[in-house]
Design a protein around this motif. Sequence first.
Motif, PDB file in Angstrom:
ATOM      1  N   UNK A  32       0.834  -1.204   0.000  1.00  0.00           N
ATOM      2  CA  UNK A  32       0.000   0.000   0.000  1.00  0.00           C
ATOM      3  C   UNK A  32       0.868   1.253   0.000  1.00  0.00           C
ATOM      4  N   UNK A  33       1.927   1.229   0.797  1.00  0.00           N
ATOM      5  CA  UNK A  33       2.774   2.413   0.933  1.00  0.00           C
ATOM      6  C   UNK A  33       3.550   2.735  -0.338  1.00  0.00           C
ATOM      7  N   UNK A  34       3.794   1.725  -1.167  1.00  0.00           N
ATOM      8  CA  UNK A  34       4.642   1.938  -2.350  1.00  0.00           C
ATOM      9  C   UNK A  34       3.881   1.848  -3.669  1.00  0.00           C
ATOM     10  N   UNK A  35       2.604   1.538  -3.640  1.00  0.00           N
ATOM     11  CA  UNK A  35       1.862   1.305  -4.879  1.00  0.00           C
ATOM     12  C   UNK A  35       1.456   2.613  -5.558  1.00  0.00           C
ATOM     13  N   UNK A  36       1.139   2.524  -6.822  1.00  0.00           N
ATOM     14  CA  UNK A  36       0.620   3.667  -7.571  1.00  0.00           C
ATOM     15  C   UNK A  36      -0.823   3.920  -7.129  1.00  0.00           C
ATOM     16  N   UNK A  37      -1.153   5.175  -6.819  1.00  0.00           N
ATOM     17  CA  UNK A  37      -2.482   5.565  -6.345  1.00  0.00           C
ATOM     18  C   UNK A  37      -2.913   4.698  -5.159  1.00  0.00           C
ATOM     19  N   UNK A  38      -2.233   4.816  -4.027  1.00  0.00           N
ATOM     20  CA  UNK A  38      -2.594   3.993  -2.863  1.00  0.00           C
ATOM     21  C   UNK A  38      -3.988   4.339  -2.356  1.00  0.00           C
ATOM     22  N   UNK A  39      -4.692   3.366  -1.802  1.00  0.00           N
ATOM     23  CA  UNK A  39      -6.036   3.633  -1.284  1.00  0.00           C
ATOM     24  C   UNK A  39      -5.982   4.408   0.020  1.00  0.00           C
ATOM     25  N   UNK A  40      -7.063   5.108   0.314  1.00  0.00           N
ATOM     26  CA  UNK A  40      -7.163   5.782   1.602  1.00  0.00           C
ATOM     27  C   UNK A  40      -7.386   4.781   2.716  1.00  0.00           C
ATOM     28  N   UNK A  41      -6.793   5.039   3.865  1.00  0.00           N
ATOM     29  CA  UNK A  41      -6.902   4.113   4.990  1.00  0.00           C
ATOM     30  C   UNK A  41      -7.471   4.818   6.210  1.00  0.00           C
ATOM     31  N   UNK A  42      -8.289   4.088   6.948  1.00  0.00           N
ATOM     32  CA  UNK A  42      -8.832   4.572   8.201  1.00  0.00           C
ATOM     33  C   UNK A  42      -8.050   4.042   9.399  1.00  0.00           C
ATOM     34  N   UNK A  43      -7.387   2.903   9.208  1.00  0.00           N
ATOM     35  CA  UNK A  43      -6.607   2.307  10.293  1.00  0.00           C
ATOM     36  C   UNK A  43      -5.428   1.566   9.699  1.00  0.00           C
TER      37      UNK A  43
END
Length: 259
Positions: A98-109
Amino acid sequence: MIPIPPFEELAAEIRHALDPVAFARERCAFQPDPWQERVLGSRRKRILMNCTRQAGKTTVTAILALHTALYRPGCLILLFSKGERQSTELLLKIQTLIATMVRPPGMLKDAATEVRLKNGSRIVSLPGDGDSIRGYSAPVLIVEDEAAFVTDALFESFAPMLATSNGRLVLMSTPNGKRGHFHSLWTSLRPNWQRESITAHQCPRISAEYLDEMRHDFGPWKFRQEFECAFVEADDQFFSDVAIQRAFTRSVPLLPLVF
């Protein structure tokens, strides 16, 4: 008003939703091996991966779990292993993606044992004890890491959780002798399981020189198990598994009683 993304970005999003292999290559910058492509592109509900160490089973499973969480909003994904360290390692792999991907998703936790996305999906890592699974229901995906080392009791406790969700079950491991549910499922003739195996000799990232060194250090029994995906009996085992199984047969005739 939410801005409409460019046509190219929208087209890519649709392609990635439909094709996990394209998602791996274009969003996660990961070039899968042929067997990993089969896992990512599979529609099967049950998958077994019997793989050498360092084959990439953790990475491909992390991508599969992340793809599921992104494109099935509000879903629950559970990660099991023998102990807390192993299950959190798989979750850490997902967090790294997630931290390195293109267009990472938003995270709540973003915690050591749980990732929660803004679309409502949750990925939870759980240690290998029966009490840890209480309170979870209807996961769409369960991943069992190092499945050959997880107790049958734990497997039997979480497998029924998929009944109402019709979810997927992925077991991955190196062998651990001719015992347990992983060995039983791998050697069974049940056609509902997709089986993928990759030995160290088939992995392009493992050199022949390294394997020669490990064969010398590990010995033939341990080497076959760790690097050649073989379900072997322990080299210090006094009785073979076949002999032990025969000892429990019901076909032995009773001796006549003489009074």
